[in-house]
Write a protein that holds these residues in place. Structure first.
Motif, mmCIF file in Angstrom:
data_model
loop_
_atom_site.group_PDB
_atom_site.id
_atom_site.type_symbol
_atom_site.label_atom_id
_atom_site.label_comp_id
_atom_site.label_asym_id
_atom_site.label_seq_id
_atom_site.Cartn_x
_atom_site.Cartn_y
_atom_site.Cartn_z
ATOM 1 N N ASP A 203 21.092 -6.636 19.511
ATOM 2 C CA ASP A 203 20.085 -7.684 19.284
ATOM 3 C C ASP A 203 20.655 -8.849 18.490
ATOM 4 N N HIS A 204 21.509 -8.547 17.507
ATOM 5 C CA HIS A 204 22.057 -9.595 16.632
ATOM 6 C C HIS A 204 23.364 -10.191 17.166
ATOM 7 N N ARG A 205 23.842 -9.684 18.314
ATOM 8 C CA ARG A 205 25.094 -10.144 18.907
ATOM 9 C C ARG A 205 26.249 -10.098 17.894
ATOM 10 N N ALA A 206 26.286 -9.007 17.135
ATOM 11 C CA ALA A 206 27.322 -8.835 16.114
ATOM 12 C C ALA A 206 28.677 -8.601 16.776
ATOM 13 N N THR A 207 29.710 -9.141 16.158
ATOM 14 C CA THR A 207 31.071 -8.919 16.656
ATOM 15 C C THR A 207 31.836 -7.898 15.818
ATOM 16 N N ALA A 208 31.268 -7.533 14.659
ATOM 17 C CA ALA A 208 31.879 -6.496 13.823
ATOM 18 C C ALA A 208 30.774 -5.740 13.103
ATOM 19 N N ARG A 227 30.665 4.369 19.190
ATOM 20 C CA ARG A 227 31.735 4.639 20.148
ATOM 21 C C ARG A 227 31.174 5.059 21.518
ATOM 22 N N ARG A 228 30.007 5.682 21.515
ATOM 23 C CA ARG A 228 29.444 6.186 22.761
ATOM 24 C C ARG A 228 28.544 5.179 23.476
ATOM 25 N N ALA A 233 31.408 -1.860 23.501
ATOM 26 C CA ALA A 233 32.831 -1.563 23.713
ATOM 27 C C ALA A 233 33.749 -2.569 23.011
ATOM 28 N N GLU A 234 33.271 -3.805 22.825
ATOM 29 C CA GLU A 234 34.117 -4.852 22.244
ATOM 30 C C GLU A 234 33.931 -5.027 20.739
ATOM 31 N N ILE A 235 32.967 -4.333 20.161
ATOM 32 C CA ILE A 235 32.706 -4.537 18.728
ATOM 33 C C ILE A 235 33.801 -3.865 17.893
ATOM 34 N N MET A 236 34.162 -4.505 16.797
ATOM 35 C CA MET A 236 35.104 -3.896 15.866
ATOM 36 C C MET A 236 34.338 -3.240 14.727
ATOM 37 N N MET A 237 34.649 -1.994 14.432
ATOM 38 C CA MET A 237 34.104 -1.347 13.241
ATOM 39 C C MET A 237 35.127 -1.418 12.118
ATOM 40 N N GLY A 238 34.643 -1.566 10.894
ATOM 41 C CA GLY A 238 35.520 -1.618 9.741
ATOM 42 C C GLY A 238 34.931 -0.848 8.575
ATOM 43 N N ALA A 239 35.794 -0.488 7.632
ATOM 44 C CA ALA A 239 35.365 0.295 6.468
ATOM 45 C C ALA A 239 36.156 -0.161 5.252
ATOM 46 N N PRO A 240 35.789 -1.332 4.684
ATOM 47 C CA PRO A 240 36.601 -1.869 3.584
ATOM 48 C C PRO A 240 36.748 -0.919 2.398
ATOM 49 N N ALA A 241 35.782 -0.015 2.194
ATOM 50 C CA ALA A 241 35.861 0.894 1.047
ATOM 51 C C ALA A 241 36.897 2.004 1.229
ATOM 52 N N GLY A 242 37.457 2.141 2.445
ATOM 53 C CA GLY A 242 38.593 3.066 2.604
ATOM 54 C C GLY A 242 38.273 4.439 3.140
ATOM 55 N N ASP A 256 37.954 8.925 17.755
ATOM 56 C CA ASP A 256 36.891 7.961 17.417
ATOM 57 C C ASP A 256 37.129 7.293 16.054
ATOM 58 N N GLY A 257 37.911 7.941 15.199
ATOM 59 C CA GLY A 257 38.144 7.399 13.856
ATOM 60 C C GLY A 257 39.280 6.403 13.770
ATOM 61 N N ALA A 258 39.968 6.181 14.897
ATOM 62 C CA ALA A 258 41.086 5.221 14.905
ATOM 63 C C ALA A 258 40.557 3.795 15.073
ATOM 64 N N ALA A 259 41.425 2.826 14.803
ATOM 65 C CA ALA A 259 41.109 1.395 14.975
ATOM 66 C C ALA A 259 39.865 0.984 14.188
ATOM 67 N N ILE A 260 39.732 1.508 12.968
ATOM 68 C CA ILE A 260 38.656 1.104 12.047
ATOM 69 C C ILE A 260 39.344 0.612 10.767
#
Length: 370
Positions: A203-208, A227-228, A233-242, A256-260
């Protein structure tokens, strides 16, 4: 009151020990893996100090208390450790817990070298007694925001839970992205199930999507849901807290935990000291050491240097932070006063944005450095 043990790892006769109190999350809801790595670093350094003759011929002893990510429990532990005669406090991973410990230590006149917590406002008022090795959140998370911009991700959603730490992180990101046309959309995980997050992102057209939530839950469930969903499919997930730093992440999520991407506080190449310590920590942990283990080791190296130079008097130790110049595993450690930071700060440890390689999830890729 709390899980406790002491570690001196050497046989000594007739000499009373020099005690350091260590605050570490060792049980849930604390981040137990982070606690294990932090403690391994602390204990390795204590062992090496004692192998080299201790502090003026006296053994260094680590008196450990489990904070279990509970600020009240941490404050009570500081009281207890002060009564037991520790010369200084070390450790803690969780920012909100470290803040409670720092306030109590300051009130009691007890020097505290915080290993891992990053919240800028570690104390409400400026204090001379508290110093910190980890970079302030505003420093590391701005570097993370620069990374997002460099990848063209400016419509950033954050899945967040109530916490001073998460709220501070979201504010840092928003303030840094806004001048570049970026925006931050907050998704309140008190009101959303992990499966609901996917619809919000569309809905928000988020890219990350950044995971400003607890580990393992709800972080793991959110990652699996995203992931499912073929729409994302094109969104990037991130986890700045590590969160992806530790082996448990890979065990729970696999591919599934890779590329974050997440923040890690290590240099691109370790010094000879860092490499030696890395090997010793790997043996101790039976796993690759995280940056948190290096933070623990460096904490004791600094405190041992201060104890040798200034003795065990708490007031003299607390006054010594500006004179520290110690070679740590990740560079020379010096403390200074940094604008907006209420404690003595190492400015700055190396900062990287890394992720787990999708082709080999046990290997980390450096994506950005600051």
């Amino acid at each position: 009151m709390s899980t406790s043990h002491s570690s001196s790892e050497a046989e000594w006769t007739g000499e009373s020990s020099v005690k350091i109190g260590a605050l570490v999350p060792l049980t849930r809801p604390g981040w137990v893996e982070a606690g294990r790595h932090l403690l391994a670093g602390l204990e390795l350094a204590v062992h090496e100090v004692n192998e080299a003759g201790g502090i003026g011929g006296r053994p260094l002893e680590l008196v450990v208390r489990d904070t279990a990510a509970d600020p009240q429990r941490a404050a009570a532990a500081v009281d207890e450790l002060a009564r037991l005669g520790v010369t200084a406090l070390a450790g803690e991973y969780h920012s909100v817990v470290a803040r409670a410990a720092a306030a109590r230590a300051d009130a009691l006149g007890l020097p505290f070298l915080c290993s891992s917590a990053v919240l800028d406002a570690l104390t409400e008022q400026p204090t001379e007694r508290v110093a910190r090795l980890a970079p302030a959140q505003s420093h590391g998370w701005r570097i993370y925001a620069d990374f997002l911009l460099s990848t063209g991700r400016s419509r950033v959603a954050v899945a967040s839970e109530p916490s001073v730490y998460w709220a501070s992180g979201a504010r840092i990101l928003r303030d840094h992205l806004a001048p570049h046309g970026g925006s931050v959309i907050e998704l309140d995980m008190r009101a959303l199930a992990p499966s609901d997050v996917c619809d919000e992102l569309v809905d928000h057209r988020a890219t990350a999507l950044l995971l400003l939530v607890g580990h393992p839950e709800p972080a793991v469930s959110i990652v699996k849901s995203v992931r499912r969903d073929q729409r994302l499919a094109e969104i990037m997930m991130g986890a700045p807290a590590g969160q992806p730093e530790f082996p448990e992440w890979a065990r729970l999520l696999g591919d599934d935990g890779a590329a974050i991407p997440f923040l890690r506080y290590l240099p691109e190449r370790l010094s000879p000291l860092g490499a030696r310590v890395e090997a010793a920590l790997r043996e101790r942990l039976a796993a690759a050491p995280s940056f948190v283990a290096f933070e623990g080791y460096d904490t004791v190296v600094v405190l041992a240097d201060v104890l040798r130079s200034h003795g065990v008097d708490r007031a003299r130790m607390a006054a010594s932070w500006p004179s520290v110049a110690v070679e740590g595993t990740r560079g020379e450690i010096r403390f200074s006063r940094t604008p907006g930071i209420s404690v003595w700060q190492w400015a700055w440890t190396p900062v990287q944005v890394v992720d787990r390689d999708p082709a080999e999830p046990d290997r980390f890729r450096i994506l950005h450095a600051g």
